[in-house]
Design an enzyme around this catalytic site. Sequence first.
Site, PDB file in Angstrom:
ATOM      1  N   LEU A  77       0.815  -1.213   0.000  1.00  0.00           N
ATOM      2  CA  LEU A  77       0.000   0.000   0.000  1.00  0.00           C
ATOM      3  C   LEU A  77       0.847   1.260   0.000  1.00  0.00           C
ATOM      4  O   LEU A  77       0.422   2.295  -0.514  1.00  0.00           O
ATOM      5  CB  LEU A  77      -0.927   0.009   1.220  1.00  0.00           C
ATOM      6  N   VAL A 132       3.928  -0.733   4.245  1.00  0.00           N
ATOM      7  CA  VAL A 132       2.575  -1.089   4.666  1.00  0.00           C
ATOM      8  C   VAL A 132       1.959  -1.932   3.568  1.00  0.00           C
ATOM      9  O   VAL A 132       2.020  -1.580   2.386  1.00  0.00           O
ATOM     10  CB  VAL A 132       1.712   0.156   4.931  1.00  0.00           C
ATOM     11  N   ASP A 181       0.093  16.040  15.236  1.00  0.00           N
ATOM     12  CA  ASP A 181       0.158  16.044  13.768  1.00  0.00           C
ATOM     13  C   ASP A 181      -1.223  15.763  13.186  1.00  0.00           C
ATOM     14  O   ASP A 181      -1.369  14.977  12.246  1.00  0.00           O
ATOM     15  CB  ASP A 181       1.167  15.006  13.277  1.00  0.00           C
TER      16      ASP A 181
END
Length: 799
Positions: free
Chosen positions: A519, A527, A653
């Site tokens: 991904l 990932v 974040d």
Amino acid sequence: MLRGQRHGQLGWHRPAAGLGGLVTSLMLACACAASCRETCCPVGPSGLRCTRAGTLNTLRGLRGAGNLTELYVENQRDLQRLEFEDLQGLGELRSLTIVKSGLRFVAPDAFHFTPRLSHLNLSSNALESLSWKTVQGLSLQDLTLSGNPLHCSCALLWLQRWEQEDLCGVYTQKLQGSGSGDQFLPLGHNNSCGVPSVKIQMPNDSVEVGDDVFLQCQVEGQALQQADWILTELEGTATMKKSGDLPSLGLTLVNVTSDLNKKNVTCWAENDVGRAEVSVQVSVSFPASVHLGKAVEQHHWCIPFSVDGQPAPSLRWFFNGSVLNETSFIFTQFLESALTNETMRHGCLRLNQPTHVNNGNYTLLAANPYGQAAASIMAAFMDNPFEFNPEDPIPVSFSPVDTNSTSRDPVEKKDETPFGVSVAVGLAVSAALFLSALLLVLNKCGQRSKFGINRPAVLAPEDGLAMSLHFMTLGGSSLSPTEGKGSGLQGHIMENPQYFSDTCVHHIKRQDIILKWELGEGAFGKVFLAECYNLLNDQDKMLVAVKALKETSENARQDFHREAELLTMLQHQHIVRFFGVCTEGGPLLMVFEYMRHGDLNRFLRSHGPDAKLLAGGEDVAPGPLGLGQLLAVASQVAAGMVYLASLHFVHRDLATRNCLVGQGLVVKIGDFGMSRDIYSTDYYRVGGRTMLPIRWMPPESILYRKFSTESDVWSFGVVLWEIFTYGKQPWYQLSNTEAIECITQGRELERPRACPPDVYAIMRGCWQREPQQRLSMKDVHARLQALAQAPPSYLDVLG
């Protein structure tokens, strides 16, 4: 008569290249077989060609039949019939061609022994008809019947239907029935053609266990050939007796049992046109029954149960003899069964983080009109931390100091110590010890925090979701570059010892994880999309996102385990779910919930007014998200932030790039550490490794590196702006240094076109310069929820 007007070939057609390749191979084979003078000559390793005129009248006993994949027959006028046993032994046959021969009849079961047949060419023969049964069950790609004197009859209606449905090119040949002279009529003009009509008559009264049931199958249609019952699912449920014949068939089920429920009783009938069948299910009523299992610890605690009964029984839970009112923390959940033909249902009473208060007797009552049943089980989830019932009065005992005292007053003695006072003193001592331990942990954690606190970067590239979260104890936290390299945040940030325990991290077997494709990739590693087996009790397998650790150093492994411990603690419907880790072998893996629509920023852009411009020719959503949908998205992100704030965690974040979107517009907070690579322009690099999301940061975080729950509120206001601009970058018209100047000087982002004034007021409430004056996340969430439930009427007059 039926005539074929050839526009290529009749029936299914292989791709031009494939058909051309077959012809080419046959032409090349001719050169090899030119010297063969036998009736049939081999072509390649698995082909046979029979072209010597008048030498073949049957296909039985062909040489090398077991290995044949292609058989070509031509100019055999004595080959007139293709019977059931003619192709026996040709189980590998893929292509059969019989052309320019005398073939007049093909039996309905002629291809019983050739289930892999995909190319059939029977052109230029003497066929007058071809039964639908002949090709039933075959996965044909080519069917060629041109050049045959096909008679116009109902038996060929199936062929016309394939032509009308454009099945693999059947439309390329027009089939017409001959009329007077040269007049041709479409085959479909014969309105008397049709498949049989089948109907099963059911008993009117309810059926109970032990009854006899009579079913009648009525068949109507032209030229009926045969009909029967299919009773394979009923074996063992009742004694079955058939009766009658076309057009009315009878079936008696003697002494039925409850096992008959959900079982199909099927009646079928055939004629020249085709086959029809209909299925029914007999409902046998019987009283409810219930079974309870011992409580098992899963993600939530589960008290498993099984209930049966027809009609399906209603359920009611009791706890210690009183009705148990279900909530979002204690609720009934049914499991999806792989078996759809049974009445028994399985499920769990789910308990989310139960305590000693939930220990006790659980009873499940199941009831339907034919009876009820109950079962009970004792469940203990946690030991009682008290030696006494806190609701009972504390007993007081007296012990005289002087045993020679003559006073026998049972009420009060001067030097006696009541038990309650002892308990109070003990609790006070325990509290003092706890505070001392807390100070020691505070000091040690400030020196060796493994959540990125002592890293040289405020937001290093390898930081993931957990690495951006911090537990705040004394208000805000600040981090200067020197502090990052030195002693950390002593007295400001600590790791709560009760939150981290290796035992709570779920470990997943590597054999249960099957990686599918990549991904993305970040500094930490990659990932992958994966399938994970045995993860949830109600699913055999499910799609997950797997984060693989690239670095294998001891520090990286320790950070991995600490991150896993933290993520295990974070459990909320709007925080990406963390399932566990795999530490068998390498690399180390983290398993997360898979959110199929990716990050929220991309989702907003692909569902905004500029979606076509950004798609670059790819398919886009039918239209931009509406006001109600945007408010729903914002409300979900706010809900997740309320949860983090309640635990005193600071995200640091928060942005749409770090939120993920799942099925049904479900939005959750969390990223896999890839955002700093994919959205590198959103970060401002300071020094070597420090990357700051300055466009989402408040003035105190930019100037003093101070992060707090209030700084997260500011970031959420920017997220809200992103949502209502469909994913635009804040201050997109400015450079990083210009954006820093605007933020520190107190300038605010302008109201987006799609943003109602009420929503912009929330943004401005998040952007107050003084942190204490900003709205709390709880207030922000409450306002957004109210707007989402009743979206304001807003017209974009500029759009």
